[in-house]
Design an enzyme around this catalytic site. Structure first.
Site, PDB file in Angstrom:
ATOM      1  N   GLU A   8       9.396  61.512  -1.538  1.00 27.97           N
ATOM      2  CA  GLU A   8       9.348  62.836  -2.161  1.00 27.97           C
ATOM      3  C   GLU A   8       9.461  63.934  -1.095  1.00 27.97           C
ATOM      4  O   GLU A   8       8.889  63.823  -0.007  1.00 27.97           O
ATOM      5  CB  GLU A   8       8.012  62.971  -2.902  1.00 27.97           C
ATOM      6  CG  GLU A   8       7.744  64.323  -3.511  1.00 27.97           C
ATOM      7  CD  GLU A   8       6.329  64.442  -4.072  1.00 27.97           C
ATOM      8  OE1 GLU A   8       6.111  65.330  -4.912  1.00 27.97           O
ATOM      9  OE2 GLU A   8       5.447  63.642  -3.669  1.00 27.97           O
TER      10      GLU A   8
ATOM     11  N   LYS B  64      10.270  67.486 -11.487  1.00 33.08           N
ATOM     12  CA  LYS B  64       8.955  66.844 -11.620  1.00 33.08           C
ATOM     13  C   LYS B  64       8.165  67.460 -12.774  1.00 33.08           C
ATOM     14  O   LYS B  64       7.975  68.677 -12.846  1.00 33.08           O
ATOM     15  CB  LYS B  64       8.187  66.992 -10.307  1.00 33.08           C
ATOM     16  CG  LYS B  64       6.848  66.268 -10.254  1.00 33.08           C
ATOM     17  CD  LYS B  64       6.240  66.453  -8.873  1.00 33.08           C
ATOM     18  CE  LYS B  64       4.909  65.730  -8.721  1.00 33.08           C
ATOM     19  NZ  LYS B  64       4.344  65.927  -7.363  1.00 33.08           N
TER      20      LYS B  64
ATOM     21  N   CYS C 111       6.068  61.110  -7.790  1.00 31.83           N
ATOM     22  CA  CYS C 111       4.673  61.062  -7.351  1.00 31.83           C
ATOM     23  C   CYS C 111       3.649  61.124  -8.486  1.00 31.83           C
ATOM     24  O   CYS C 111       3.402  60.129  -9.163  1.00 31.83           O
ATOM     25  CB  CYS C 111       4.437  62.170  -6.328  1.00 31.83           C
ATOM     26  SG  CYS C 111       3.000  61.868  -5.263  1.00 31.83           S
TER      27      CYS C 111
END
Length: 263
Positions: free
Chosen positions: A46, A112, A146
């Site tokens: 990431e 995200k 994540c």
């Protein structure tokens, strides 16, 4: 003709030079070069060109910026797809934006969804509102970032929509047991291969990262492990036959509940 019965995935586990896009582009470019002819898909951590910085106004780029330009060059020159995330700016907003770039220049992006408020990510970045599933070499691949790992509803594999679920991360060492447990759980519940790639080292905010990059089978078996605290690239081969055999023999996916997300 390419054989789509298997897919070579390379987990690139390494440190990130804090807030230095140029240095990281060069560093990871060399790691990519070493994979030429050895993989089909390279997975980066990431925010691989900046680290988990919140300096969005100074460091973010458009999809035409130097980070994606470099990724396109990696993919084209070394003939494999590349995925990861970077700090993106788009219409006055900032995103932790996942990318999936193919050797022939196709571009796919995912913003995200779940922002890590404990690190202030929700104060600087905007949430994504849609998932991404890419069809690459006959494999359907879902990319997430994540903290998304903690939220199983978001990753739910309805009607086998994807075959491989990828998480790119800056996941703190203090929660390394959670990282491994949730990656395995996502593989079992979604009956798919799961690949998680995490960085190592200590960043300028004094967060420590352990690596622990892994690939799990659809049964939750650990197939490939990059270990902890070491810069390492591990390439594993996943097989379609194993996936299809499990889905046919134990079709739990057919009994899944139907639900709708409110975004």
């Amino acid at each position: 003709m390419k054989d789509f019965s298997s897919l070579r995935i390379s987990m690139i586990q390494s440190h990130i030079v804090w807030e230095d896009v140029d240095e990281n582009v060069c560093y990871y470019g060399e790691l990519m070069r070493r994979l030429k002819g050895k993989t089909d898909l390279a997975v980066l951590p990431e925010l691989f060109t900046t680290g988990l910085s919140m300096r969005v106004e100074d460091l973010s780029e458009s999809n035409d910026g130097k980070t994606i330009a470099a990724v396109k060059k990696y993919a084209r020159d070394y003939d494999f797809a590349v995925t990861g995330s970077f700090m993106a700016s788009d219409n006055g907003k900032y995103f932790n934006r996942g990318f999936f770039i193919t050797p022939d220049g196709q571009e796919f992006y995912y913003d995200k969804r779940h922002l890590f408020g404990m690190a202030g990510e929700d104060k600087c970045f905007s949430q994504g509102t849609s998932r991404l599933i890419v069809d690459y070499q006959g494999w359907k691949i879902c990319l997430m970032v994540c903290y998304d790992l903690r939220f199983p509803v978001w990753s739910r594999n309805t009607d086998n929509a994807y075959d491989v679920l990828i998480y790119v991360a800056n996941w703190a060492e203090s929660r390394r047991k959670v990282w491994k447990s949730l990656l395995q759980a996502r593989a079992i519940e979604n009956m798919c291969y799961v690949c998680g790639v995490n960085r190592i080292g200590v960043d300028a905010r004094e967060f420590t990262y352990h690596g622990g990059s892994l690939i799990y089978s659809p049964k939750g078996k650990k197939l490939f492990d990059a270990g902890e605290k070491e810069a390492k690239t591990v390439t594993g081969v996943i097989k379609r036959a194993d996936l299809e055999k499990l889905r046919a023999k134990f079709p739990a996916w057919m009994d899944a509940d139907i639900f709708e997300l409110k975004l």
